[in-house]
Design a protein around this motif. Structure first.
Motif, PDB file in Angstrom:
ATOM      1  N   LEU A 133      39.988  40.983  38.206  1.00  0.00           N
ATOM      2  CA  LEU A 133      40.223  40.828  36.912  1.00  0.00           C
ATOM      3  C   LEU A 133      40.629  38.505  37.345  1.00  0.00           C
ATOM      4  O   LEU A 133      39.961  37.782  36.692  1.00  0.00           O
ATOM      5  N   GLU A 134      40.778  38.711  38.237  1.00  0.00           N
ATOM      6  CA  GLU A 134      41.316  36.944  38.550  1.00  0.00           C
ATOM      7  C   GLU A 134      40.181  36.668  38.967  1.00  0.00           C
ATOM      8  O   GLU A 134      39.847  34.844  38.526  1.00  0.00           O
ATOM      9  N   VAL A 135      39.017  36.396  39.696  1.00  0.00           N
ATOM     10  CA  VAL A 135      37.540  35.761  39.408  1.00  0.00           C
ATOM     11  C   VAL A 135      36.680  35.488  38.929  1.00  0.00           C
ATOM     12  O   VAL A 135      35.749  34.591  38.710  1.00  0.00           O
ATOM     13  N   PHE A 136      37.236  36.447  37.449  1.00  0.00           N
ATOM     14  CA  PHE A 136      36.285  36.853  36.475  1.00  0.00           C
ATOM     15  C   PHE A 136      36.308  35.274  35.919  1.00  0.00           C
ATOM     16  O   PHE A 136      37.542  34.984  35.297  1.00  0.00           O
ATOM     17  N   ASP A 137      34.691  35.040  35.546  1.00  0.00           N
ATOM     18  CA  ASP A 137      34.859  33.706  34.760  1.00  0.00           C
ATOM     19  C   ASP A 137      33.871  34.082  33.276  1.00  0.00           C
ATOM     20  O   ASP A 137      33.868  34.759  32.454  1.00  0.00           O
ATOM     21  N   GLU A 138      35.535  33.369  32.451  1.00  0.00           N
ATOM     22  CA  GLU A 138      35.323  33.694  30.940  1.00  0.00           C
ATOM     23  C   GLU A 138      33.816  33.340  30.136  1.00  0.00           C
ATOM     24  O   GLU A 138      33.423  33.520  29.273  1.00  0.00           O
ATOM     25  N   ASN A 139      33.303  32.041  30.397  1.00  0.00           N
ATOM     26  CA  ASN A 139      32.279  31.642  30.133  1.00  0.00           C
ATOM     27  C   ASN A 139      31.001  32.401  30.636  1.00  0.00           C
ATOM     28  O   ASN A 139      30.251  31.248  31.061  1.00  0.00           O
ATOM     29  N   LYS A 146      34.596  42.502  32.346  1.00  0.00           N
ATOM     30  CA  LYS A 146      35.665  42.476  32.326  1.00  0.00           C
ATOM     31  C   LYS A 146      36.586  43.768  31.273  1.00  0.00           C
ATOM     32  O   LYS A 146      38.058  43.978  32.174  1.00  0.00           O
ATOM     33  N   TYR A 147      36.445  44.123  30.749  1.00  0.00           N
ATOM     34  CA  TYR A 147      36.738  45.175  29.471  1.00  0.00           C
ATOM     35  C   TYR A 147      36.733  46.344  30.873  1.00  0.00           C
ATOM     36  O   TYR A 147      37.714  47.338  30.272  1.00  0.00           O
ATOM     37  N   ILE A 148      36.016  46.967  31.367  1.00  0.00           N
ATOM     38  CA  ILE A 148      35.582  47.745  32.329  1.00  0.00           C
ATOM     39  C   ILE A 148      36.493  47.676  33.324  1.00  0.00           C
ATOM     40  O   ILE A 148      37.622  48.707  33.603  1.00  0.00           O
ATOM     41  N   LEU A 149      36.851  46.354  34.299  1.00  0.00           N
ATOM     42  CA  LEU A 149      37.826  46.173  35.065  1.00  0.00           C
ATOM     43  C   LEU A 149      39.570  46.830  34.700  1.00  0.00           C
ATOM     44  O   LEU A 149      39.981  46.991  34.330  1.00  0.00           O
ATOM     45  N   MET A 150      39.682  46.306  33.031  1.00  0.00           N
ATOM     46  CA  MET A 150      41.023  46.439  32.618  1.00  0.00           C
ATOM     47  C   MET A 150      41.202  47.390  32.589  1.00  0.00           C
ATOM     48  O   MET A 150      41.852  48.382  32.501  1.00  0.00           O
ATOM     49  N   SER A 151      40.015  48.531  31.583  1.00  0.00           N
ATOM     50  CA  SER A 151      40.164  50.001  31.089  1.00  0.00           C
ATOM     51  C   SER A 151      40.825  50.464  32.983  1.00  0.00           C
ATOM     52  O   SER A 151      41.487  51.575  33.202  1.00  0.00           O
ATOM     53  N   ASN A 152      39.702  50.617  33.851  1.00  0.00           N
ATOM     54  CA  ASN A 152      39.711  51.197  35.589  1.00  0.00           C
ATOM     55  C   ASN A 152      40.983  50.928  36.143  1.00  0.00           C
ATOM     56  O   ASN A 152      42.586  51.618  36.654  1.00  0.00           O
ATOM     57  N   ASN A 181      31.178  45.846  23.672  1.00  0.00           N
ATOM     58  CA  ASN A 181      30.184  47.031  23.606  1.00  0.00           C
ATOM     59  C   ASN A 181      29.452  48.138  24.101  1.00  0.00           C
ATOM     60  O   ASN A 181      28.815  48.749  24.174  1.00  0.00           O
ATOM     61  N   SER A 182      30.516  48.799  25.151  1.00  0.00           N
ATOM     62  CA  SER A 182      30.859  49.592  26.253  1.00  0.00           C
ATOM     63  C   SER A 182      31.172  50.748  25.013  1.00  0.00           C
ATOM     64  O   SER A 182      32.186  51.579  25.317  1.00  0.00           O
ATOM     65  N   ILE A 183      30.322  51.784  24.971  1.00  0.00           N
ATOM     66  CA  ILE A 183      31.026  52.986  24.088  1.00  0.00           C
ATOM     67  C   ILE A 183      32.039  54.035  25.108  1.00  0.00           C
ATOM     68  O   ILE A 183      33.000  54.045  24.679  1.00  0.00           O
ATOM     69  N   GLU A 184      31.527  53.821  26.612  1.00  0.00           N
ATOM     70  CA  GLU A 184      32.636  54.473  27.632  1.00  0.00           C
ATOM     71  C   GLU A 184      33.711  54.017  28.254  1.00  0.00           C
ATOM     72  O   GLU A 184      34.370  54.794  27.698  1.00  0.00           O
ATOM     73  N   VAL A 185      33.460  53.080  27.574  1.00  0.00           N
ATOM     74  CA  VAL A 185      34.909  52.626  27.400  1.00  0.00           C
ATOM     75  C   VAL A 185      36.396  52.420  26.040  1.00  0.00           C
ATOM     76  O   VAL A 185      36.762  52.952  26.843  1.00  0.00           O
TER      77      VAL A 185
END
Length: 390
Positions: A133-139, A146-152, A181-185
């Motif tokens: 999440l720290e290195v994730f580039d929002e752009n 990002k949502y997979i990381l948060m969910s995990n 957009n991920s049904i799994e998340v």
């Protein structure tokens, strides 16, 4: 300048166009390999990875990431870990020069968190999600990561007993549902809400969200999530003492065995079914369910789930006044949880062991009691919840 290069503007435009076409083809090829990996066509994907690896114009960081994905699919954790770390290192080295916004490092940290989770190291798994999440580039690209990381991270926090932190993260994610957009998340969020609400003893809400998730999973043929959600629903009914409903849920979940790859999840469901049968004093069915959970837990080296199944089987024997058998299972559970620093569960197993030893072996009882006191000092005043916090 063009004259010095021996080029006119038309020739330069053609060169640029050719270069762009080449880059587009490379990008498409790498996307195709990732699709092969996702769909389970592993050997074909690996052949394509090896071909791409020989070509100088292919990104080394992307190749390392794809190799990591291949190895993680084959449960070769060490090789996967090495390749994901290589991908992260290569991304740092190229910095701005080589597709800086692909968010490959964030994706690699997420995969490393999954490896740590399966290696029974929740603290490291949580750290890796934080790194991602720290290195994730929002752009950048791969926005869904990002949502997979948060969910995990929310899953790991719940498994670590950090309930409020997990719940707050799920609440935060819930507000972004329309962007995910991920049904799994999405289905993971329904499952987590159900589990966390159950652990907060809000059983009606836990049942509601599990049922809603089941409807969505069924419509989308998400068999692994259907299993998780039926299991979560069963646990909500079990903890609200609706045993008949719980049994229907667990038995339904177990009909999905063989529909997906990761079998670790079955350990918990067999354990919950065992708890249910123990409460009904159906000793033979409880023993069958718990032995299945233990067999799977040993095979898959799942310390957290295995240790709980061992404790529950110990309880089954203790309730029948079969203390030697109970002691054996409690001791095995204690050995596992000590190795993996699962202190709350160690405390729970030691309390049960002490109860069995109290009138049979005073010396062992005294040693056990001293260990319990030491653990209580370490845990301070943290309270346990029956089986959920064990």
């Amino acid at each position: 300048m063009l004259g010095k290069l021996g080029l006119d503007s038309t020739q330069l435009a053609a060169l640029i166009s050719d270069k762009q076409a080449e880059e587009m083809e490379i990008e498409l090829k790498l996307d195709a390999i990732e699709t092969m990996l996702a769909s389970g066509n592993l050997e074909k994907a690996f052949k394509e990875i090896k071909k791409a690896e020989k070509k100088e114009d292919y990104s080394k960081a992307v190749i390392a990431y794809l190799k990591g994905r291949y190895y993680i699919k084959n449960n070769d954790w060490k090789k996967a870990e090495r390749n994901f770390n290589d991908s992260i290192r290569l991304q740092r080295e190229v910095h701005h020069s080589e597709k800086p916004k692909k968010n490959l490092s964030a994706s690699s940290f997420n995969e490393l968190s999954i490896i740590s989770y399966f290696e029974n190291d929740l603290d490291q798994a949580i750290k890796y999600t934080d790194n991602g999440l720290e290195v994730f580039d929002e752009n950048g690209e791969r926005k869904h990561d990002k949502y997979i990381l948060m969910s995990n991270k929310a899953i790991y926090l719940e498994k670590a007993g950090r309930i409020e932190e997990s719940f707050n993260l799920v609440e935060d994610l819930w507000s972004y549902r329309s962007e995910i957009n991920s049904i799994e998340v999405i289905l993971s969020l329904y499952e987590l809400r159900s589990i966390l609400l159950r652990r907060k003893k809000q059983f009606d809400d836990a049942i509601h969200f599990a049922k809603e998730g089941i409807k969505i999973a069924r419509l989308n043929n998400q068999y692994n999530r259907l299993f998780d959600l039926w299991s979560a629903l069963g646990s909500a009914y079990l903890h609200s003492n609706e045993l008949k409903c719980a049994k229907i849920c667990f038995q339904t979940a177990l009909t999905l065995e063989g529909k997906f790859k990761y079998r670790n999840v079955f350990i918990q469901t067999y354990t919950d079914l065992g708890i249910l049968y123990v409460q009904e004093e159906n000793w033979s069915e409880a023993t069958k369910a718990l032995n299945k959970a233990i067999s799977l837990g040993r095979e898959l080296n799942d310390a957290r789930r295995l240790s709980l199944a061992l404790i529950v089987l110990g309880d089954l024997f203790a309730k029948q006044d079969k203390k030697p058998e109970a002691i054996s299972y409690y001791k095995e559970a204690i050995g596992i949880v000590q190795k993996h620093q699962l202190k709350k569960r160690e405390h729970a197993a030691l309390i049960r062991l002490a109860q069995c030893l109290q009138n049979t072996d005073q010396e062992a009882f005294a040693t056990c009691a001293a260990h319990i006191v030491q653990l209580e000092l370490e845990l301070q005043d943290q309270k346990e919840e029956y089986y959920d916090e064990v």
